[in-house]
Design a protein around this motif. Structure first.
Motif, PDB file in Angstrom:
ATOM      1  N   UNK A 321      48.993 -18.642  -7.604  1.00 37.01           N
ATOM      2  CA  UNK A 321      50.342 -18.084  -7.368  1.00 37.01           C
ATOM      3  C   UNK A 321      51.265 -18.810  -8.423  1.00 37.01           C
ATOM      4  N   UNK A 322      51.006 -20.210  -8.431  1.00 33.25           N
ATOM      5  CA  UNK A 322      52.065 -21.054  -9.066  1.00 33.25           C
ATOM      6  C   UNK A 322      51.926 -21.040 -10.382  1.00 33.25           C
ATOM      7  N   UNK A 323      50.553 -21.390 -10.738  1.00 35.25           N
ATOM      8  CA  UNK A 323      50.233 -21.307 -12.257  1.00 35.25           C
ATOM      9  C   UNK A 323      49.898 -20.222 -13.177  1.00 35.25           C
ATOM     10  N   UNK A 324      49.608 -19.321 -12.316  1.00 34.01           N
ATOM     11  CA  UNK A 324      49.573 -18.144 -13.187  1.00 34.01           C
ATOM     12  C   UNK A 324      50.422 -17.052 -13.237  1.00 34.01           C
ATOM     13  N   UNK A 325      51.021 -16.932 -11.819  1.00 31.98           N
ATOM     14  CA  UNK A 325      52.292 -15.938 -11.710  1.00 31.98           C
ATOM     15  C   UNK A 325      53.448 -16.668 -11.589  1.00 31.98           C
ATOM     16  N   UNK A 326      53.526 -18.054 -11.752  1.00 33.10           N
ATOM     17  CA  UNK A 326      54.812 -18.714 -11.949  1.00 33.10           C
ATOM     18  C   UNK A 326      55.775 -18.657 -10.348  1.00 33.10           C
TER      19      UNK A 326
END
Length: 437
Positions: A321-326
């Motif tokens: 969620x953090x690294x792919x979807x910001x």
């Protein structure tokens, strides 16, 4: 879901709520979008490797590619930040390759004397979860009078590190790690990243590349000596997964590797299947003065240096969620809306359960007899789970059913309990039906 199933699910939720036995949290499987064909007349790239796939798994994967690929509809489903490409996420060890790249790197470090001596000889500085008996055993076995540990020739030191890392116990049988959240952290995995402290990421990638070269060149079944013991000394890429990744990328998917190995190590191995460093997520060290430290980067509500969440079970969801979807903060730790999740995921272990459940179209599971994962995959509540034997050295049939109804689930404190569906109902024990001969 038909009316009968909806009624049963509702009854289960009410029963759980009434007794107060468990809090039911909405999960990915409860919010799946319907699969709908999007014919465009434009042909998508096709999978070329047919051997090794079980049943209709290959055909279902091809249908997913035809349905969700940008070749079919412009890729409007499952996009990450900065674009609208559908996302596919792969675990690495035993999912894309046979054997474990973290293990390969650890054994190389020990054989070449590349582990830095802990500051002041205090092994607690390498992991906040290391127990006193483990710290004492390591201090006794490993001299603290040099820049690096002499594990190339000092078998006592090498044996103690191998035992703590591989078994989670000292050579004397004491528990090595304690006090962590078992749904977010595996301190044995994290310890490898922490033991690379003092080196730069570039140097660690060099170590990983050397280990990779050795393991790929070694014949299948090779063992190597580390300390006084024999450990695995070979690895192989799966042709089927190379083909799948290649086809997904050609079809317009954004393909990521999400591994519980140190990120520099995973980057070295992932490059050969066409996944670059920007698309590789692993355990990340905090960097100071250009060198890796024993502290770890955080995700969601976990601050850098807290060392309490890595790319492990629920931690993989957070990092995706953090690294792919910001997504930042507490929201990164939660299940996102279906349109903001990966379309496809592949894994082989309980460490992959959460990000597999989040996938909205298909979830590929390579059967390594891991309890929670196989309980969910065989239960297949929404018809989107694919189970396949390992492509190299597949495991035979598990003689007893998976203990889904009793001890298949690992709680945050490490206790065992039943595996529950999204509606709170307990998954019954499952027979092992997809396996090697």
């Amino acid at each position: 879901m038909n009316l009968k199933r909806r009624c049963a699910a509702a009854a289960a939720v009410l029963a759980v709520a009434a007794t107060g036995l468990v809090t039911v949290q909405a999960t990915a499987e409860a919010t799946q979008p319907p699969q709908s064909a999007r014919p465009t007349g434009k042909k998508c790239p096709t999978l070329t490797v047919s051997a090794g796939w079980y049943g209709d798994n290959r055909a279902r994967l091809q249908k997913m590619i035809d349905t969700y690929g940008r070749c079919a509809d412009g890729g409007r489903t499952g996009g990450g930040k900065g674009g609208a490409k559908p996302v596919a996420a792969f675990d690495w060890d035993n999912t894309v390759i046979k054997n474990d790249v973290g293990d390969a790197t650890m054994f190389w470090l020990l054989r070449h004397g590349k582990i830095r001596t802990p500051r002041g000889g205090d092994w607690h500085s390498t992991s906040r979860y290391l127990t006193d008996p483990a710290a004492k055993a390591l201090a006794k076995a490993c001299p603290a009078d040099g820049t690096t540990l002499p594990t190339r020739r000092d078998t006592d030191c090498a044996d103690e590190i191998v035992s703590v890392y591989g078994e989670g116990t000292t050579t004397g049988g004491d528990t090595a790690f304690a006090g962590y959240d078992h749904r977010r952290m595996e301190p044995q995995y994290a310890w490898l990243a922490q033991l690379t402290r003092g080196w730069s990421a570039h140097q660690v990638k060099g170590f990983a590349a050397a280990a990779r070269k050795e393991n790929l060149a070694a014949p299948v079944g090779t063992e190597q000596r580390v300390g006084t013991g024999r450990v695995t000394g070979w690895a192989r890429y799966y042709d089927q997964q190379r083909d799948l990744i290649r086809t997904l990328k050609k079809a317009g998917f954004d393909v990521y590797v999400v591994s519980a190995s140190p990120e520099p190590v995973a980057e070295v191995w992932a490059e050969s299947v066409g996944v670059d460093a920007r698309h590789t997520i692993g355990i990340r060290n905090v960097i100071a003065h250009g060198k890796l430290t024993a502290r770890l980067k955080g995700c969601g509500t976990v601050e850098d240096g807290d060392d309490s969440m890595i790319t492990y079970i629920d931690g993989k969801r957070c990092w995706i969620n953090q690294e792919i979807y910001g997504v930042r903060g507490a929201a990164a730790e939660k299940v996102r809306p279906a349109a903001k999740r990966q379309v496809f995921a592949a894994g082989d272990s309980d460490t992959d359960v959460s990000f597999l459940r989040d996938a909205t179209a298909l979830r590929l599971v390579l059967n390594r007899n891991k309890n929670e994962l196989m309980c969910r995959a065989y239960d297949d509540g929404d018809g989107r789970w694919l189970v396949n034997p390992l492509f190299i050295e597949p495991k035979g049939r598990l003689a007893e059913p998976y203990p889904c109804a009793t001890t298949g689930y690992t709680e945050r404190d490490g206790e065992k309990g039943p595996v529950r569906r999204a509606d709170g109902s307990v998954i019954p024990d499952q027979k092992d039906t997809v396996h090697g001969s």
